[in-house]
Design a protein around this motif. Structure first.
Motif, PDB file in Angstrom:
ATOM      1  N   TYR A 200      29.262  27.415  48.903  1.00 26.51           N
ATOM      2  CA  TYR A 200      30.626  26.941  49.116  1.00 26.51           C
ATOM      3  C   TYR A 200      31.446  27.933  49.932  1.00 26.51           C
ATOM      4  O   TYR A 200      31.053  29.091  50.115  1.00 26.51           O
ATOM      5  N   LYS A 201      32.597  27.463  50.386  1.00 28.73           N
ATOM      6  CA  LYS A 201      33.645  28.299  50.964  1.00 28.73           C
ATOM      7  C   LYS A 201      34.921  28.011  50.192  1.00 28.73           C
ATOM      8  O   LYS A 201      35.165  26.860  49.814  1.00 28.73           O
ATOM      9  N   GLY A 202      35.727  29.036  49.923  1.00 28.96           N
ATOM     10  CA  GLY A 202      36.910  28.795  49.119  1.00 28.96           C
ATOM     11  C   GLY A 202      37.893  29.935  49.139  1.00 28.96           C
ATOM     12  O   GLY A 202      37.744  30.914  49.891  1.00 28.96           O
ATOM     13  N   MET A 203      38.923  29.801  48.295  1.00 26.91           N
ATOM     14  CA  MET A 203      39.974  30.804  48.156  1.00 26.91           C
ATOM     15  C   MET A 203      40.233  31.047  46.676  1.00 26.91           C
ATOM     16  O   MET A 203      40.052  30.134  45.860  1.00 26.91           O
ATOM     17  N   GLY A 204      40.645  32.264  46.335  1.00 28.56           N
ATOM     18  CA  GLY A 204      40.867  32.580  44.932  1.00 28.56           C
ATOM     19  C   GLY A 204      41.957  33.609  44.725  1.00 28.56           C
ATOM     20  O   GLY A 204      42.415  34.266  45.666  1.00 28.56           O
ATOM     21  N   ILE A 205      42.379  33.748  43.475  1.00 27.45           N
ATOM     22  CA  ILE A 205      43.368  34.736  43.049  1.00 27.45           C
ATOM     23  C   ILE A 205      42.725  35.629  41.994  1.00 27.45           C
ATOM     24  O   ILE A 205      42.053  35.129  41.079  1.00 27.45           O
ATOM     25  N   GLU A 206      42.916  36.942  42.099  1.00 22.04           N
ATOM     26  CA  GLU A 206      42.316  37.882  41.163  1.00 22.04           C
ATOM     27  C   GLU A 206      43.351  38.883  40.684  1.00 22.04           C
ATOM     28  O   GLU A 206      44.364  39.133  41.344  1.00 22.04           O
ATOM     29  N   ALA A 207      43.081  39.446  39.506  1.00 23.81           N
ATOM     30  CA  ALA A 207      43.924  40.494  38.946  1.00 23.81           C
ATOM     31  C   ALA A 207      43.053  41.694  38.595  1.00 23.81           C
ATOM     32  O   ALA A 207      41.934  41.527  38.091  1.00 23.81           O
ATOM     33  N   LEU A 208      43.552  42.908  38.868  1.00 20.58           N
ATOM     34  CA  LEU A 208      42.830  44.140  38.587  1.00 20.58           C
ATOM     35  C   LEU A 208      43.718  45.083  37.793  1.00 20.58           C
ATOM     36  O   LEU A 208      44.929  45.156  38.026  1.00 20.58           O
TER      37      LEU A 208
ATOM     38  N   ILE B 279      42.751  54.436  34.636  1.00 21.03           N
ATOM     39  CA  ILE B 279      42.727  55.839  35.048  1.00 21.03           C
ATOM     40  C   ILE B 279      42.741  55.979  36.570  1.00 21.03           C
ATOM     41  O   ILE B 279      42.514  57.050  37.093  1.00 21.03           O
ATOM     42  N   GLY B 280      42.954  54.879  37.274  1.00 19.80           N
ATOM     43  CA  GLY B 280      43.175  54.970  38.705  1.00 19.80           C
ATOM     44  C   GLY B 280      41.957  54.824  39.581  1.00 19.80           C
ATOM     45  O   GLY B 280      42.048  54.344  40.695  1.00 19.80           O
ATOM     46  N   TRP B 281      40.755  55.210  39.134  1.00 19.80           N
ATOM     47  CA  TRP B 281      39.568  55.091  39.975  1.00 19.80           C
ATOM     48  C   TRP B 281      38.539  54.115  39.413  1.00 19.80           C
ATOM     49  O   TRP B 281      37.535  53.825  40.068  1.00 19.80           O
ATOM     50  N   VAL B 282      38.779  53.584  38.207  1.00 25.72           N
ATOM     51  CA  VAL B 282      37.947  52.533  37.625  1.00 25.72           C
ATOM     52  C   VAL B 282      38.843  51.338  37.330  1.00 25.72           C
ATOM     53  O   VAL B 282      39.843  51.472  36.631  1.00 25.72           O
ATOM     54  N   TYR B 283      38.477  50.174  37.849  1.00 26.90           N
ATOM     55  CA  TYR B 283      39.290  48.978  37.702  1.00 26.90           C
ATOM     56  C   TYR B 283      38.485  47.869  37.022  1.00 26.90           C
ATOM     57  O   TYR B 283      37.299  47.689  37.303  1.00 26.90           O
ATOM     58  N   GLY B 284      39.145  47.144  36.142  1.00 35.12           N
ATOM     59  CA  GLY B 284      38.589  45.902  35.625  1.00 35.12           C
ATOM     60  C   GLY B 284      39.183  44.740  36.400  1.00 35.12           C
ATOM     61  O   GLY B 284      40.385  44.716  36.682  1.00 35.12           O
ATOM     62  N   ARG B 285      38.357  43.767  36.769  1.00 27.64           N
ATOM     63  CA  ARG B 285      38.829  42.660  37.588  1.00 27.64           C
ATOM     64  C   ARG B 285      38.461  41.319  36.951  1.00 27.64           C
ATOM     65  O   ARG B 285      37.334  41.120  36.495  1.00 27.64           O
ATOM     66  N   ALA B 286      39.422  40.394  36.941  1.00 28.51           N
ATOM     67  CA  ALA B 286      39.195  39.047  36.430  1.00 28.51           C
ATOM     68  C   ALA B 286      39.653  38.037  37.472  1.00 28.51           C
ATOM     69  O   ALA B 286      40.683  38.225  38.126  1.00 28.51           O
ATOM     70  N   GLU B 287      38.897  36.965  37.615  1.00 30.76           N
ATOM     71  CA  GLU B 287      39.272  35.877  38.516  1.00 30.76           C
ATOM     72  C   GLU B 287      40.209  34.935  37.776  1.00 30.76           C
ATOM     73  O   GLU B 287      39.865  34.420  36.716  1.00 30.76           O
TER      74      GLU B 287
END
Length: 215
Positions: free
Chosen positions: A61-69, A73-81
């Protein structure tokens, strides 16, 4: 029976080694991205006349999305769609809001570079229980009293370019995908649970992120 996974050409990346990593302030980012997913995963059953059934688990597929991070501690991020809209190459489309219970972890070195490489990996989970009385691959047969757990693992690399103190643009690829899927089959000797792996240029993203936290 045929198990098919289609992926692009293999890719490799050598990441720069960080001599030291400094802690930074917590950060909250919100971003948007455009995505191209090149993998197709399905299980097909054939007889002497040709294809009888096909169960598709992943569509190109091709698409668009929104994510939050969130980076505690500034150099490790958790990300959810948060949400995405997808237009499948084979036709049709889909709108997802919190599509799965999943989380990615991004690790980036704390260098003051405008162009910054990072690595990421994650997992997602979907659990189904009960029975609908149909041959739905999400549910186990009526005589099996447990939750059918489907899960996936993914790994990739990315680059971030800092436009300003708050705004970054990013380019990202996924190079590894691992998927477990249930395929109820009446054929004696065939497994009910399949584990499928793909390696290559599976997904490509281009997007932006706005940082709400202090650096």
């Amino acid at each position: 029976m045929v198990i098919h996974r289609n992926a692009g050409t293999r890719v490799a990346c050598v990441m720069l080694a960080a001599a030291s990593i400094a802690l930074a302030s917590p950060s909250i980012r919100l971003g948007g991205r455009g995505t191209t997913w090149n993998g197709t995963t399905y299980i097909a059953t054939f007889d002497s006349l040709g294809e009888v059934t096909r169960t598709t688990y992943e569509d190109a597929y091709k698409g668009m999305g929104i994510e939050a991070l969130y980076g505690p501690i500034g150099w490790v991020y958790g990300r959810a769609e948060l949400a995405s809209v997808r237009f499948f190459n084979a036709g049709g489309g889909a709108l997802f809001v919190f599509p799965t219970a999943g989380l990615d972890v991004l690790v980036e070195p704390q260098f003051h570079w405008r162009l910054l490489p990072y690595v990421w990996g994650g997992a997602y989970y979907m659990g189904y229980w009960g029975n609908q009385g149909t041959a739905d691959p999400r549910f186990l047969p009526p005589d099996v009293k447990k939750i059918n757990s489907l899960y996936g693992l993914r790994v990739g690399i990315g680059l971030e370019y800092r436009l300003s103190k708050r705004v970054d643009i990013s380019a990202e690829i996924q190079t590894l995908d691992y998927l477990s899927a249930l395929n109820p089959s009446g054929i004696r000797g065939f497994p009910q649970q399949w584990w499928m792996n793909a390696f290559g240029l599976l997904r490509a993203d281009i997007g932006f992120r706005y940082d709400f936290g202090a650096r």
